[in-house]
Enzyme design. Structure first.
Site, PDB file in Angstrom:
ATOM      1  N   ASN A 105       0.696  -1.173   0.055  1.00  0.00           N
ATOM      2  CA  ASN A 105      -0.109   0.046   0.176  1.00  0.00           C
ATOM      3  C   ASN A 105       0.720   1.371  -0.100  1.00  0.00           C
ATOM      4  OD1 ASN A 105      -2.004  -1.692   0.218  1.00  0.00           O
ATOM      5  ND2 ASN A 105      -2.532  -1.458   2.361  1.00  0.00           N
ATOM      6  N   ASP A 107      -0.616   4.036   1.020  1.00  0.00           N
ATOM      7  CA  ASP A 107      -1.482   5.033   1.587  1.00  0.00           C
ATOM      8  C   ASP A 107      -0.980   5.420   2.959  1.00  0.00           C
ATOM      9  OD1 ASP A 107      -2.091   2.981   3.375  1.00  0.00           O
ATOM     10  OD2 ASP A 107      -3.736   2.368   2.436  1.00  0.00           O
ATOM     11  N   HIS A 122       5.608  -0.645  -2.887  1.00  0.00           N
ATOM     12  CA  HIS A 122       5.340   0.061  -4.031  1.00  0.00           C
ATOM     13  C   HIS A 122       5.255   1.608  -3.587  1.00  0.00           C
ATOM     14  CE1 HIS A 122       3.060  -3.734  -5.389  1.00  0.00           C
ATOM     15  NE2 HIS A 122       4.316  -3.864  -5.523  1.00  0.00           N
ATOM     16  N   CYS A 130      11.060  14.148  -8.832  1.00  0.00           N
ATOM     17  CA  CYS A 130      11.492  14.433 -10.197  1.00  0.00           C
ATOM     18  C   CYS A 130      11.864  13.224 -10.882  1.00  0.00           C
ATOM     19  CB  CYS A 130      12.597  15.311 -10.347  1.00  0.00           C
ATOM     20  SG  CYS A 130      13.203  15.680 -12.339  1.00  0.00           S
ATOM     21  N   CYS A 151      10.162  20.298 -11.936  1.00  0.00           N
ATOM     22  CA  CYS A 151      11.329  20.386 -11.307  1.00  0.00           C
ATOM     23  C   CYS A 151      12.089  21.720 -11.605  1.00  0.00           C
ATOM     24  CB  CYS A 151      11.912  19.145 -11.375  1.00  0.00           C
ATOM     25  SG  CYS A 151      13.568  19.087 -10.576  1.00  0.00           S
ATOM     26  N   CYS A 153      14.937  21.392 -12.669  1.00  0.00           N
ATOM     27  CA  CYS A 153      15.906  20.696 -13.625  1.00  0.00           C
ATOM     28  C   CYS A 153      15.027  20.819 -15.190  1.00  0.00           C
ATOM     29  CB  CYS A 153      16.401  19.518 -13.238  1.00  0.00           C
ATOM     30  SG  CYS A 153      15.228  18.278 -13.739  1.00  0.00           S
ATOM     31  N   GLY A 190      -5.402  -9.221   2.965  1.00  0.00           N
ATOM     32  CA  GLY A 190      -6.079  -8.134   2.031  1.00  0.00           C
ATOM     33  C   GLY A 190      -5.436  -7.883   0.831  1.00  0.00           C
ATOM     34  N   SER A 192      -4.640  -9.514  -3.309  1.00  0.00           N
ATOM     35  CA  SER A 192      -5.372 -10.631  -4.264  1.00  0.00           C
ATOM     36  C   SER A 192      -3.863 -11.563  -4.706  1.00  0.00           C
ATOM     37  CB  SER A 192      -5.898  -9.844  -5.576  1.00  0.00           C
ATOM     38  OG  SER A 192      -4.949  -9.072  -6.183  1.00  0.00           O
ATOM     39  N   ASN A 216      -8.315 -12.691   4.011  1.00  0.00           N
ATOM     40  CA  ASN A 216      -9.039 -11.815   2.885  1.00  0.00           C
ATOM     41  C   ASN A 216     -10.468 -12.372   2.793  1.00  0.00           C
ATOM     42  OD1 ASN A 216      -9.608 -11.126   0.322  1.00  0.00           O
ATOM     43  ND2 ASN A 216      -7.378 -11.144  -0.345  1.00  0.00           N
TER      44      ASN A 216
END
Ligand code: BJW
Ligand code: ZN
Length: 257
Positions: A105, A107, A122, A130, A151, A153, A190, A192, A216
């Site tokens: 997650n 979040d 992830h 950037c 950015c 740059c 939780g 898949s 799950n």
């Protein structure tokens, strides 16, 4: 309050005795906080095409679209609260000599619930950087913005998440694989089990002798590799497992002293 499920003798035994426990979470653990999952019937991928939003090619083709989608999601996760499942997992951290929490997650809800260390495979939606020079970006992250930022740059600012076809953060993946290979209990919660390499972690654990349990509401793509599946919401199951573990560990401490 008590949830109506019984903890199997095998799970109880390992909760009481395990030195090392490893947990992998997916979007389902945040569902009861009000964060949409990806692949459920009402999930994000039912409404949006992942290849138009969650690939580097999609971002290069339409940075404004991708940036505004992530701004909307960032706003949404900031408005919700961790649920009883996140809070219980934070409590688990002090129950075992070694405890590793790995999440897919983005979040930030595990950290907000008080988990001391979270391995984010992830990335994290609150982080931006950037796309050209990788410099972290701190401006305009919170307010909703439909225009992709630049950015200094000249490169595009992108969300600090891992898209399809991109490598996972090397160190986090290494820690995750080692923890999976060296635990006595692995909980897959939780998820898949459709996205790799995260989905191979429970398989690594099982291959190396861990007791592997899925929590799950539905069967997943990796359910068949589990020793047992608890088909209930994680915010119901995890507080019960934590209470049970606490009782077992306290009683073994008082009998051994
Ligand atoms: C509840 C509940 C409740 C609901 N209680 N439960 C090997 C084989 C085949 C393909 C590959 C492979 N290795 C790599 C690949 C390619 C690809 C991949 O896996 N593709 C497959 C989809 C086929 N992987 C990658 O590209 C990864 N990179 C990589 O491997 O680099 C090297 C490489 C590249 C290319 C080729 C080969 C190697 C990167 C993957 C990045 C994934 N990114 C996303 C988006 C992140 C940013 C964002 O948030 O926008 O990550 S996709 C999305 O899926 C997100 C999630 O973290 C991830 C996993 O989803 P999750 O968490 O499992 O959610 P759902 O919705 O799928 O499931 C929710 C579950 O909860 C359900 O089961 C419900 O039942 C349950 N549930 N309520 C308990 N209350
Ligand atoms: Zn830059």
């Amino acid at each position: 309050m008590g949830a109506s499920f019984s903890i199997s003798p095998q799970l109880s035994q390992v909760l009481g005795a395990a030195e090392a426990v490893c947990v992998l979470t997916g979007a389902g653990v945040s569902a009861e906080s009000g964060v949409p999952t990806f692949r459920d019937a009402d999930g994000l991928w039912a409404k949006y095409n992942p290849y138009e939003l969650a690939t580097p090619q999609a971002f290069a083709a339409n940075p404004d679209l991708v940036w505004s989608w992530y701004s909307w999601r960032r706003e949404r996760v900031a408005a919700v609260q961790p649920n009883a499942g996140h809070v219980a997992l934070a409590g688990f951290a002090s129950m075992f000599p070694r405890f590793t929490l790995i999440t897919q997650n983005v979040d930030n809800l595990h950290a907000r619930a008080g988990s001391p260390e979270v391995h984010e495979l992830h990335g994290n939606i609150e982080h931006s950087r950037c796309a050209s020079c990788s410099l972290p970006y701190h401006g305009d992250a919170a307010p909703r913005s439909s225009i992709a930022q630049r950015c200094s740059c000249g490169g595009w600012i992108r969300p600090g998440v891992v898209w399809f076809g991109e490598s996972l953060p090397e160190r986090e993946l290494l820690v995750a694989r080692e923890a999976a290979a060296n635990c006595a209990l692995f909980l897959s919660i939780g998820t898949s089990g459709q996205v790799y390499p995260a989905a191979e972690l429970p398989l690594i654990a099982r291959h190396n002798g861990a007791y592997v349990v899925e929590i799950n509401t539905e069967a997943s793509a990796i359910s068949e590799h589990m020793h047992e599946c608890i088909a209930l919401p994680s915010a119901t199951v995890l507080p019960v497992l934590l209470d049970h573990t606490r009782a077992l560990r306290n009683s073994s401490r008082s009998t051994s002293s």
